[in-house]
Design an enzyme around this catalytic site. Structure first.
Site, PDB file in Angstrom:
ATOM      1  N   ASP A  88     -15.262  23.771  -4.475  1.00  0.00           N
ATOM      2  CA  ASP A  88     -14.325  23.632  -5.581  1.00  0.00           C
ATOM      3  C   ASP A  88     -15.040  23.639  -6.923  1.00  0.00           C
ATOM      4  O   ASP A  88     -15.725  22.685  -7.279  1.00  0.00           O
ATOM      5  CB  ASP A  88     -13.551  22.318  -5.410  1.00  0.00           C
ATOM      6  CG  ASP A  88     -12.500  22.104  -6.478  1.00  0.00           C
ATOM      7  OD1 ASP A  88     -12.162  23.078  -7.182  1.00  0.00           O
ATOM      8  OD2 ASP A  88     -12.013  20.972  -6.617  1.00  0.00           O
ATOM      9  N   ASP A 298     -11.146  28.451 -11.793  1.00  0.00           N
ATOM     10  CA  ASP A 298     -11.096  27.421 -10.755  1.00  0.00           C
ATOM     11  C   ASP A 298     -10.958  28.066  -9.380  1.00  0.00           C
ATOM     12  O   ASP A 298      -9.913  28.642  -9.058  1.00  0.00           O
ATOM     13  CB  ASP A 298      -9.916  26.480 -11.023  1.00  0.00           C
ATOM     14  CG  ASP A 298      -9.842  25.318 -10.051  1.00  0.00           C
ATOM     15  OD1 ASP A 298     -10.757  25.177  -9.203  1.00  0.00           O
ATOM     16  OD2 ASP A 298      -8.878  24.540 -10.122  1.00  0.00           O
TER      17      ASP A 298
END
Length: 447
Positions: A88, A298
Site C-alpha cells: 500500500d 495510491d
C-alpha cells in the site's frame, strides 16, 4: 491505501529455487534469487517472481499477477514465519494480525519468535517517530506498551501494540523493523481481509516499510486483461525500459486537517478528453488552507476519484462525447461513488471508439483509454452494466484527488523517494515483463 481505499488483492508465495538455475539465466557477477509466485484471489491466477540483488545497489524484481489487492509474501520472526502483506503506497504503518479471529486464516504468532520485541511507551520510536502517523501512538498505561491504531473510511480499523521484528524478503533481512502487532480488528469485508496477515505501508514516512528496509526507489507495471506484471524494489535502470516523464512530489510538512504529509503528492494541472482541454479553473486543483484538494498516487485504491467540481465537468464531457455509442443508466451507482454507468446489453462496448482521458500533471501526463475507462459491474444480469472508472470523491467522503491502480495498468510507475519525484511511461505492455527488463534475463510463466 488511503482512507478511501477500494482494494486490489494479490498473494505472493516465495520459494528459493536452485542456484544452478540462477547461473543459467543471469550474469555470474551478480547475486540473484529467483522465487516462484502463486497468487490466490478471485482470478485464481499465478506466475513467477524473480528477485535480484546487485552488489552496489540492491534491486528486487518481482513478476506478479493482480486482482483486487496486491499482496506480497515474505517472512517475519525467528524462526521465520511466512506472512502475507497488502502492498500500500497510500499509508505508512505496517501491521500484522497477531490474534486469530473467526475469519482470519493467517496470523503472525509473536509468542513463537525469539526476535520479537514489544515497544514500551518510553521508546523513542513510540514517542517521536509515530508522530508522523495519521493517528500518533498513545500509551497503554496498564501494560506500559506503545498503543497504535489505524482506521479507514470504509469502516475497517485495527488496534494493537507497536513492536519490532526481523523481516526478510529473499536475501534482504532487516532486524528491529517497527510494525503494529494488532489484536483487535473490525472489517467491513472480514472474509477477504482474513486471507492476508497484514498491510505493508510504502509511503514516504520514517516508519514506512520501504524506508525501514533501506530502499529509496521502487517501480511497478500492472498489465490489463491478463493480470500479470512486474514489481521492482530498488533501481530499475535498464536500457530497454521506456523513457519516463517525471512529475515532482509536492512536499508540505504542515499538519493540516485534510493533508497527508507523506503521501506521493503531485500537482494536478488539468484534464483533456480526446482533443478537448476541459474548462477547469486552475484554482480547482490547488489545495485549500485545510489541505483539502491534495492529489496522490495510491496503489491501494482501485479507481480514480476527483473532487466534485472537477468530476462533474469530466462526467458531462465524457457523456457528451460518447452519447452516440453508450446509453446512460441514471438510476445505477456502483460502489457509492461511481455514478456514471451505462446499459450495454449482451455485447461489449466498442472500446476503440471511446475518447482518451488525459490527466495532466506538472511535467507529465497519464493517459487513460480503452477498457480502462469502463468497468464491467459484476453480476449485473443479462443487461450488462459498465461504469465510468472515475468517481466523485465527495460521495466517498474523501477531500482529495486519488489516482488509483486501475488507471495505472500498462503504465510503468516509478516512485523515487530520494529525488522526490514520480515517473511514468504510458502504453507499456506490462505483460511482457521479460522484454521490459531487457538483458537481465527476467522471465515469467504460470505455475
Amino acid at each position: 491505501m488511503s482512507s478511501s481505499s477500494i482494494h486490489l488483492q494479490i498473494t505472493f508465495w516465495l520459494l528459493i529455487i536452485s542456484p544452478l538455475a540462477i547461473s543459467r539465466i543471469f550474469p555470474t557477477n551478480q547475486t540473484l534469487l529467483i522465487l516462484p509466485l502463486t497468487t490466490q484471489n478471485i482470478h485464481n491466477s499465478s506466475s513467477t517472481i524473480l528477485l535480484q540483488r546487485r552488489r552496489s545497489s540492491p534491486s528486487f524484481k518481482i513478476l506478479f499477477t493482480h486482482g483486487v489487492t496486491l499482496t506480497a509474501s515474505l517472512t517475519a520472526g525467528s524462526p521465520p514465519q511466512t506472512i502475507t502483506m497488502v502492498l500500500d503506497t497510500g499509508s505508512e504503518l505496517s501491521w500484522l494480525h497477531c490474534k486469530r479471529f473467526s475469519a482470519h486464516t493467517s496470523i503472525f504468532n509473536h509468542a513463537k519468535s525469539s526476535s520479537y520485541t514489544s515497544l514500551p511507551c518510553s521508546s523513542p520510536v513510540c514517542t517521536t517517530q509515530t508522530q508522523d502517523l495519521t493517528n500518533p501512538a498513545t500509551c497503554d498505561h496498564k501494560s506500559n506498551l506503545c498503543h497504535v491504531a489505524v482506521s479507514y473510511v470504509d469502516g475497517s480499523s485495527m488496534d494493537g501494540n507497536l513492536a519490532q521484528e526481523t523481516f526478510r524478503i529473499g536475501s534482504l533481512t532487516r532486524p528491529a523493523t517497527s510494525f503494529g502487532c494488532m489484536d483487535l480488528s473490525s472489517s467491513t469485508t472480514p472474509e477477504e481481509d482474513g486471507k492476508t496477515t497484514g498491510l505493508m505501508g510504502m509511503n514516504r514516512g520514517r516508519l514506512s516499510f520501504v524506508n525501514q528496509m533501506g530502499l529509496s526507489k521502487f517501480s511497478y507495471c500492472i498489465s490489463g486483461s491478463d493480470s500479470t506484471g512486474v514489481l521492482v524494489l530498488g533501481d530499475a535502470s535498464y536500457p530497454s525500459l521506456p523513457p519516463l516523464k517525471y512529475t515532482p512530489l509536492v512536499t508540505k510538512m504542515d499538519r493540516l486537517p485534510y493533508w497527508d504529509r507523506f503521501a506521493y503528492t503531485v500537482q494536478f494541472q488539468g484534464i483533456r478528453v480526446g482533443s478537448k482541454l476541459l474548462p477547469i479553473p486552475n484554482s480547482n486543483f490547488v489545495p485549500d488552507h485545510s489541505g483539502a484538494g491534495q492529489t496522490i498516487f495510491d496503489s491501494g485504491t482501485q479507481f480514480t476519484f476527483l473532487l466534485a467540481p472537477v468530476y462533474n465537468i469530466l462526467k458531462t464531457e465524457f457523456t457528451q462525447q460518447t452519447k452516440s455509442i453508450l446509453t446512460v443508466d441514471p438510476s445505477f451507482v456502483y460502489q457509492t461513488a461511481l455514478d456514471l454507468c451505462f446499459r450495454v446489453g449482451s455485447t461489449k462496448p466498442d472500446f476503440s471508439k471511446l475518447p482518451t482521458v488525459s490527466l495532466m500533471f506538472a511535467g507529465a501526463e497519464l493517459t487513460v483509454s480503452g477498457q480502462k475507462l469502463l468497468y464491467p459491474v459484476p453480476g449485473s444480469g443479462p443487461e450488462q452494466k459498465y461504469c465510468f472508472t472515475f468517481g466523485n470523491s465527495e460521495l466517498e467522503g474523501i477531500e482529495m484527488f486519488i489516482i488509483g491502480n486501475h488507471h495505472q495498468q500498462n503504465v510503468w510507475m516509478e516512485y523515487d523517494l530520494a529525488q522526490r519525484k514520480v515517473g511514468f511511461a504510458n502504453d507499456v505492455k506490462c505483460s511482457q515483463a521479460s522484454q521490459l527488463l531487457g538483458s537481465s534475463g527476467l522471465y515469467g510463466h504460470t505455475v
